[in-house]
Design a protein around this motif. Structure first.
Motif, mmCIF file in Angstrom:
data_model
loop_
_atom_site.group_PDB
_atom_site.id
_atom_site.type_symbol
_atom_site.label_atom_id
_atom_site.label_comp_id
_atom_site.label_asym_id
_atom_site.label_seq_id
_atom_site.Cartn_x
_atom_site.Cartn_y
_atom_site.Cartn_z
ATOM 1 N N ASN A 1 2.116 -5.428 -9.057
ATOM 2 C CA ASN A 1 3.464 -5.652 -9.575
ATOM 3 C C ASN A 1 3.334 -6.372 -10.917
ATOM 4 O O ASN A 1 3.043 -7.557 -10.965
ATOM 5 C CB ASN A 1 4.283 -6.481 -8.588
ATOM 6 N N ARG A 2 3.565 -5.651 -12.002
ATOM 7 C CA ARG A 2 3.438 -6.229 -13.340
ATOM 8 C C ARG A 2 4.802 -6.582 -13.943
ATOM 9 O O ARG A 2 4.937 -6.669 -15.139
ATOM 10 C CB ARG A 2 2.718 -5.262 -14.260
ATOM 11 N N SER A 3 5.791 -6.731 -13.107
ATOM 12 C CA SER A 3 7.125 -7.057 -13.609
ATOM 13 C C SER A 3 7.447 -8.516 -13.274
ATOM 14 O O SER A 3 6.671 -9.216 -12.637
ATOM 15 C CB SER A 3 8.163 -6.135 -12.981
ATOM 16 N N SER A 4 8.595 -8.961 -13.705
ATOM 17 C CA SER A 4 9.004 -10.346 -13.446
ATOM 18 C C SER A 4 9.934 -10.435 -12.241
ATOM 19 O O SER A 4 10.600 -11.445 -12.047
ATOM 20 C CB SER A 4 9.670 -10.932 -14.693
ATOM 21 N N TRP A 5 9.971 -9.388 -11.424
ATOM 22 C CA TRP A 5 10.782 -9.363 -10.212
ATOM 23 C C TRP A 5 9.901 -9.067 -9.013
ATOM 24 O O TRP A 5 8.958 -8.296 -9.107
ATOM 25 C CB TRP A 5 11.863 -8.277 -10.315
ATOM 26 N N GLY A 6 10.232 -9.640 -7.878
ATOM 27 C CA GLY A 6 9.504 -9.361 -6.648
ATOM 28 C C GLY A 6 9.837 -7.972 -6.121
ATOM 29 O O GLY A 6 10.927 -7.447 -6.351
ATOM 30 N N VAL A 7 8.884 -7.365 -5.412
ATOM 31 C CA VAL A 7 9.055 -6.031 -4.836
ATOM 32 C C VAL A 7 8.724 -6.115 -3.346
ATOM 33 O O VAL A 7 7.654 -6.592 -2.971
ATOM 34 C CB VAL A 7 8.120 -5.007 -5.528
ATOM 35 N N TRP A 8 9.654 -5.671 -2.496
ATOM 36 C CA TRP A 8 9.419 -5.613 -1.052
ATOM 37 C C TRP A 8 8.789 -4.264 -0.731
ATOM 38 O O TRP A 8 9.367 -3.212 -1.007
ATOM 39 C CB TRP A 8 10.726 -5.771 -0.280
ATOM 40 N N VAL A 9 7.584 -4.289 -0.149
ATOM 41 C CA VAL A 9 6.881 -3.046 0.178
ATOM 42 C C VAL A 9 7.016 -2.801 1.670
ATOM 43 O O VAL A 9 6.610 -3.627 2.494
ATOM 44 C CB VAL A 9 5.396 -3.109 -0.237
ATOM 45 N N GLU A 10 7.600 -1.669 2.003
ATOM 46 C CA GLU A 10 7.887 -1.313 3.386
ATOM 47 C C GLU A 10 6.677 -0.677 4.076
ATOM 48 O O GLU A 10 6.210 -1.153 5.094
ATOM 49 C CB GLU A 10 9.081 -0.353 3.415
ATOM 50 N N GLU A 11 6.189 0.442 3.509
ATOM 51 C CA GLU A 11 5.112 1.176 4.178
ATOM 52 C C GLU A 11 4.393 2.104 3.202
ATOM 53 O O GLU A 11 4.890 2.396 2.119
ATOM 54 C CB GLU A 11 5.679 2.010 5.329
ATOM 55 N N ALA A 12 3.233 2.539 3.659
ATOM 56 C CA ALA A 12 2.472 3.565 2.944
ATOM 57 C C ALA A 12 2.320 4.748 3.889
ATOM 58 O O ALA A 12 1.903 4.579 5.034
ATOM 59 C CB ALA A 12 1.104 3.044 2.533
ATOM 60 N N SER A 13 2.696 5.923 3.421
ATOM 61 C CA SER A 13 2.533 7.151 4.196
ATOM 62 C C SER A 13 1.349 7.916 3.633
ATOM 63 O O SER A 13 1.227 8.069 2.418
ATOM 64 C CB SER A 13 3.788 8.016 4.101
ATOM 65 N N LEU A 14 0.491 8.391 4.523
ATOM 66 C CA LEU A 14 -0.708 9.110 4.108
ATOM 67 C C LEU A 14 -0.732 10.490 4.737
ATOM 68 O O LEU A 14 -0.378 10.648 5.902
ATOM 69 C CB LEU A 14 -1.972 8.367 4.543
ATOM 70 N N VAL A 15 -1.162 11.462 3.957
ATOM 71 C CA VAL A 15 -1.408 12.808 4.453
ATOM 72 C C VAL A 15 -2.848 13.144 4.088
ATOM 73 O O VAL A 15 -3.256 12.985 2.933
ATOM 74 C CB VAL A 15 -0.436 13.837 3.831
ATOM 75 N N LEU A 16 -3.614 13.589 5.079
ATOM 76 C CA LEU A 16 -5.002 13.986 4.846
ATOM 77 C C LEU A 16 -5.065 15.505 4.734
ATOM 78 O O LEU A 16 -4.489 16.214 5.550
ATOM 79 C CB LEU A 16 -5.900 13.523 5.994
ATOM 80 N N ALA A 17 -5.757 15.979 3.723
ATOM 81 C CA ALA A 17 -5.939 17.419 3.529
ATOM 82 C C ALA A 17 -7.426 17.689 3.345
ATOM 83 O O ALA A 17 -8.182 16.814 2.938
ATOM 84 C CB ALA A 17 -5.153 17.883 2.305
ATOM 85 N N ASP A 18 -7.833 18.919 3.652
ATOM 86 C CA ASP A 18 -9.220 19.337 3.465
ATOM 87 C C ASP A 18 -10.181 18.393 4.187
ATOM 88 O O ASP A 18 -11.186 17.964 3.622
ATOM 89 C CB ASP A 18 -9.541 19.427 1.970
ATOM 90 N N LEU A 19 -9.860 18.078 5.434
ATOM 91 C CA LEU A 19 -10.679 17.166 6.236
ATOM 92 C C LEU A 19 -11.991 17.839 6.628
ATOM 93 O O LEU A 19 -11.999 18.938 7.162
ATOM 94 C CB LEU A 19 -9.917 16.728 7.484
ATOM 95 N N ASN A 20 -13.095 17.169 6.336
ATOM 96 C CA ASN A 20 -14.426 17.640 6.686
ATOM 97 C C ASN A 20 -15.060 16.574 7.571
ATOM 98 O O ASN A 20 -15.595 15.587 7.072
ATOM 99 C CB ASN A 20 -15.252 17.884 5.424
ATOM 100 N N ALA A 21 -14.964 16.766 8.895
ATOM 101 C CA ALA A 21 -15.466 15.769 9.845
ATOM 102 C C ALA A 21 -16.023 16.477 11.073
ATOM 103 O O ALA A 21 -15.590 17.565 11.427
ATOM 104 C CB ALA A 21 -14.350 14.817 10.250
ATOM 105 N N ARG A 22 -16.969 15.801 11.722
ATOM 106 C CA ARG A 22 -17.550 16.313 12.966
ATOM 107 C C ARG A 22 -17.498 15.231 14.025
ATOM 108 O O ARG A 22 -17.403 14.051 13.718
ATOM 109 C CB ARG A 22 -19.008 16.719 12.744
#
Length: 174
Positions: free
Chosen positions: A48-69
């Motif tokens: 946050n590079r501003s002079s006001w506070g920011v309330w952060v609710e959540e982060a949503s993630l989507v995984l694509a091209d998953l390469n796992a075993r």
């Protein structure tokens, strides 16, 4: 007419004025790898590079091209991480996304990689806003981050093909 009249009318001389107060906030989340005490952490840094506070609710993630075993669970390919914290003016808050990505990938028992599309939902000036991060390629081994690369070309390709939509906006309508 004098030349000052024409100089003032040049398009690059006009000041950019934001449409709303929330557009004036300089809030820039990004993914990074933090190395500390022989461990590597995948961290979402909320800057946050501003002079006001920011309330952060959540982060949503989507995984694509998953390469796992050898996953111990079926991969969901998406997850939400509730942050529920205030980022003070001119401060940075770091939250680990390693567990969230590990669980969304199906808890693989070896090295794995995927593209991570992240959207951060935050509140400022009585407005809800979304910050869409660039796409990153993440390589991990369990909860340890191995490598991280920005895939901005992927964002451009999806935009050209008109495939990538703002998944967060679709989820919060209603």
């Amino acid at each position: 007419m004098d030349e000052h009249f024409w100089i003032r009318r040049l398009p690059w001389r006009k000041k950019n004025k934001a449409d709303s107060k929330s557009a004036q906030i300089k809030f820039a989340p990004h993914l990074t790898i933090i190395r500390k005490d022989d461990w590597t952490y995948l961290e979402l840094q909320l800057v946050n590079r501003s002079s006001w506070g920011v309330w952060v609710e959540e982060a949503s993630l989507v995984l694509a091209d998953l390469n796992a075993r050898m996953q111990t669970e079926p991969p969901t390919g998406q997850a939400k991480y509730e942050i529920l914290q205030d980022v003070r003016p001119n401060q940075t808050l770091g939250v680990s996304l390693a567990r969230t990505i590990y669980d969304a990938a199906g808890r693989p028992q070896g090295p794995y990689s995927c593209l991570v599309l992240t959207n951060v939902r935050y509140h400022v000036f009585d407005e809800w806003c979304n910050a869409q991060l660039h796409t990153y390629r993440v390589e991990m081994a369990a909860l340890t981050a191995v490598d991280l690369h920005s895939y901005r070309w992927y964002d451009k390709k999806m935009k050209r093909m008109n495939i990538r939509t703002d998944f967060e906006t679709q989820q919060h309508k209603g």
